[in-house]
Design an enzyme around this catalytic site. Structure first.
Site, PDB file in Angstrom:
ATOM      1  N   ASN A 149     -14.686 -25.144  -5.167  1.00 24.20           N
ATOM      2  CA  ASN A 149     -15.039 -25.405  -6.569  1.00 24.20           C
ATOM      3  C   ASN A 149     -14.303 -24.367  -7.405  1.00 24.20           C
ATOM      4  O   ASN A 149     -14.713 -23.210  -7.454  1.00 24.20           O
ATOM      5  CB  ASN A 149     -16.563 -25.279  -6.734  1.00 24.20           C
ATOM      6  CG  ASN A 149     -17.006 -25.349  -8.187  1.00 24.20           C
ATOM      7  OD1 ASN A 149     -16.227 -25.734  -9.057  1.00 24.20           O
ATOM      8  ND2 ASN A 149     -18.245 -24.963  -8.450  1.00 24.20           N
ATOM      9  N   TRP A 150     -13.208 -24.805  -8.025  1.00 22.92           N
ATOM     10  CA  TRP A 150     -12.394 -23.852  -8.789  1.00 22.92           C
ATOM     11  C   TRP A 150     -13.061 -23.429 -10.099  1.00 22.92           C
ATOM     12  O   TRP A 150     -12.607 -22.492 -10.750  1.00 22.92           O
ATOM     13  CB  TRP A 150     -11.025 -24.481  -9.111  1.00 22.92           C
ATOM     14  CG  TRP A 150     -10.079 -24.505  -7.955  1.00 22.92           C
ATOM     15  CD1 TRP A 150     -10.258 -23.907  -6.720  1.00 22.92           C
ATOM     16  CD2 TRP A 150      -8.785 -25.133  -7.918  1.00 22.92           C
ATOM     17  NE1 TRP A 150      -9.160 -24.147  -5.936  1.00 22.92           N
ATOM     18  CE2 TRP A 150      -8.245 -24.888  -6.641  1.00 22.92           C
ATOM     19  CE3 TRP A 150      -8.056 -25.874  -8.846  1.00 22.92           C
ATOM     20  CZ2 TRP A 150      -6.978 -25.366  -6.272  1.00 22.92           C
ATOM     21  CZ3 TRP A 150      -6.796 -26.354  -8.477  1.00 22.92           C
ATOM     22  CH2 TRP A 150      -6.270 -26.095  -7.208  1.00 22.92           C
ATOM     23  N   LYS A 151     -14.086 -24.135 -10.521  1.00 22.84           N
ATOM     24  CA  LYS A 151     -14.714 -23.860 -11.827  1.00 22.84           C
ATOM     25  C   LYS A 151     -13.625 -23.900 -12.921  1.00 22.84           C
ATOM     26  O   LYS A 151     -12.711 -24.702 -12.817  1.00 22.84           O
ATOM     27  CB  LYS A 151     -15.472 -22.539 -11.777  1.00 22.84           C
ATOM     28  CG  LYS A 151     -16.440 -22.500 -10.575  1.00 22.84           C
ATOM     29  CD  LYS A 151     -17.419 -21.388 -10.620  1.00 22.84           C
ATOM     30  CE  LYS A 151     -18.326 -21.481  -9.390  1.00 22.84           C
ATOM     31  NZ  LYS A 151     -19.367 -20.484  -9.363  1.00 22.84           N
ATOM     32  N   HIS A 181     -24.305 -28.865 -10.791  1.00 27.23           N
ATOM     33  CA  HIS A 181     -24.084 -27.459 -10.429  1.00 27.23           C
ATOM     34  C   HIS A 181     -25.003 -26.577 -11.280  1.00 27.23           C
ATOM     35  O   HIS A 181     -25.253 -26.889 -12.451  1.00 27.23           O
ATOM     36  CB  HIS A 181     -22.607 -27.090 -10.659  1.00 27.23           C
ATOM     37  CG  HIS A 181     -22.271 -25.749 -10.086  1.00 27.23           C
ATOM     38  ND1 HIS A 181     -22.572 -24.587 -10.747  1.00 27.23           N
ATOM     39  CD2 HIS A 181     -21.724 -25.381  -8.902  1.00 27.23           C
ATOM     40  CE1 HIS A 181     -22.197 -23.549  -9.989  1.00 27.23           C
ATOM     41  NE2 HIS A 181     -21.678 -24.023  -8.864  1.00 27.23           N
ATOM     42  N   GLU A 214     -24.536 -23.935 -12.832  1.00 29.74           N
ATOM     43  CA  GLU A 214     -23.953 -23.492 -14.103  1.00 29.74           C
ATOM     44  C   GLU A 214     -24.070 -24.589 -15.157  1.00 29.74           C
ATOM     45  O   GLU A 214     -24.230 -24.307 -16.347  1.00 29.74           O
ATOM     46  CB  GLU A 214     -22.486 -23.078 -13.880  1.00 29.74           C
ATOM     47  CG  GLU A 214     -22.412 -21.733 -13.164  1.00 29.74           C
ATOM     48  CD  GLU A 214     -21.173 -21.541 -12.312  1.00 29.74           C
ATOM     49  OE1 GLU A 214     -20.189 -22.278 -12.479  1.00 29.74           O
ATOM     50  OE2 GLU A 214     -21.199 -20.621 -11.463  1.00 29.74           O
ATOM     51  N   GLU A 251     -27.421 -24.312  -3.034  1.00 32.63           N
ATOM     52  CA  GLU A 251     -26.827 -23.106  -3.594  1.00 32.63           C
ATOM     53  C   GLU A 251     -27.902 -22.263  -4.278  1.00 32.63           C
ATOM     54  O   GLU A 251     -28.248 -22.503  -5.440  1.00 32.63           O
ATOM     55  CB  GLU A 251     -25.766 -23.461  -4.642  1.00 32.63           C
ATOM     56  CG  GLU A 251     -24.617 -24.287  -4.099  1.00 32.63           C
ATOM     57  CD  GLU A 251     -23.346 -24.094  -4.910  1.00 32.63           C
ATOM     58  OE1 GLU A 251     -22.338 -23.725  -4.304  1.00 32.63           O
ATOM     59  OE2 GLU A 251     -23.375 -24.283  -6.141  1.00 32.63           O
ATOM     60  N   GLY A 267     -21.608 -16.162  -6.898  1.00 32.42           N
ATOM     61  CA  GLY A 267     -20.719 -15.219  -7.578  1.00 32.42           C
ATOM     62  C   GLY A 267     -21.225 -13.787  -7.567  1.00 32.42           C
ATOM     63  O   GLY A 267     -20.717 -12.936  -8.293  1.00 32.42           O
ATOM     64  N   SER A 276     -21.385 -17.306  -2.516  1.00 32.62           N
ATOM     65  CA  SER A 276     -20.661 -16.193  -1.906  1.00 32.62           C
ATOM     66  C   SER A 276     -20.231 -16.452  -0.462  1.00 32.62           C
ATOM     67  O   SER A 276     -20.275 -15.551   0.373  1.00 32.62           O
ATOM     68  CB  SER A 276     -21.473 -14.892  -2.020  1.00 32.62           C
ATOM     69  OG  SER A 276     -21.682 -14.568  -3.381  1.00 32.62           O
ATOM     70  N   GLY A 292     -16.896 -21.147  -4.222  1.00 32.83           N
ATOM     71  CA  GLY A 292     -16.374 -20.870  -5.562  1.00 32.83           C
ATOM     72  C   GLY A 292     -15.238 -19.853  -5.501  1.00 32.83           C
ATOM     73  O   GLY A 292     -14.092 -20.199  -5.209  1.00 32.83           O
ATOM     74  N   GLY A 293     -15.569 -18.587  -5.728  1.00 31.37           N
ATOM     75  CA  GLY A 293     -14.568 -17.510  -5.814  1.00 31.37           C
ATOM     76  C   GLY A 293     -13.540 -17.533  -4.692  1.00 31.37           C
ATOM     77  O   GLY A 293     -12.337 -17.397  -4.933  1.00 31.37           O
TER      78      GLY A 293
END
Ligand code: PGA
Length: 250
Positions: free
Chosen positions: A9-11, A94, A96, A166, A172, A212, A233-234
């Site tokens: 997930n590149w966001k 998600h 966010e 999640e 993150g 993470s 993600g990251g």
């Protein structure tokens, strides 16, 4: 046996030139995996990513969609539009989006139905906050989110839904749930699905862990009984690091 699905997930990251370079590098690094590899890119990268991923084993997803097919919804993108350019997956709900963009269990449910209507496969996110966990509410929260997200879907649709557990406190932050805790939460989700759709459906649904995930912890997480891969993600922004997560079993 359920397959392992590892989705990046590149966001809100990567310009088209960076996205193209990434797919070019990743394709070489993951070409021999038997795990499913998905990249969920920002809308503005999707077309480039789709072109670059042609002929590779990388599948492509969006990070959100609207539940209507078209209309006066300035700034929104529909499932029909995503399908038309060749997108296969879409992340829905998600944390966010729930936190910053007023996504609710109701809109999540509408979006999942719209995704299936257009032949897209949803990756549906559920997870508790730290406060909820500390109050002992984590299992209730994730069971309720799962139930409401899937409400009204057919058994076949539920089987084709990917769920990403999640825990919000792990996203993150560098804090990962222990593999045992994550596996137990995922069993709760599977039990909720079994309660509403039966044992066969529950045994088939892919449920990922997210929060993470890194190359260092992927193996331990993904080798548990119920974790069927990850939403990353990251660590999905670097092709080397992401490929090590995909190739955790090599
Ligand atoms: P993270 O993000 O891997 O950077 O924690 C996961 C996600 O939000 O899907």
């Amino acid at each position: 046996m359920r397959r392992k699905v590892i989705a990046g997930n590149w966001k809100m990251n990567k310009l088209p030139n960076e996205a193209i370079e990434f797919i070019d590098s990743l394709a070489k690094l993951v070409k021999d995996t038997k795990n499913e590899v998905i990249i969920c890119a920002p809308y503005t990268d999707l077309f480039y990513v789709l072109l670059q991923a042609q002929g590779t084993n990388i599948k492509v997803g969006a990070q959100n969609m609207h539940f209507e097919d078209s209309g006066a919804y300035t700034g929104e993108v529909s499932g029909e539009m995503l399908k038309a350019i060749g997108v296969e997956y879409v992340i829905i709900g998600h944390s966010e989006r729930r936190q910053y963009f007023n996504e609710t269990d109701e809109t999540v449910n509408k979006k999942i139905k719209a995704a299936f209507k257009h032949g897209l496969k949803p990756i549906v996110c559920v997870g508790e906050t730290l406060e909820q966990r500390e109050q002992g509410l984590a299992n209730d929260i994730i069971r309720t989110q799962t139930k409401l997200a899937l409400d009204g879907l057919s058994k076949d649709e539920v089987k084709n839904t990917i769920i990403a557990y999640e825990p919000i406190w792990a996203i993150g932050t560098g804090k990962t749930a222990t593999s045992e805790d994550a596996n137990n939460s995922i069993k709760e989700i599977r039990n909720e699905i079994e309660k509403n759709y039966g044992k066969d459906v529950a045994a088939e649904v892919i449920i990922q862990y997210g929060g993470s995930v890194k190359s260092k912890n992927a193996k331990e997480l993904f080798e548990t009984s119920d974790i069927d891969g990850g939403l990353v993600g990251g660590a999905s922004l670097d092709p080397e690091e992401f490929s090590k997560i995909v190739n955790y079993d090599k």
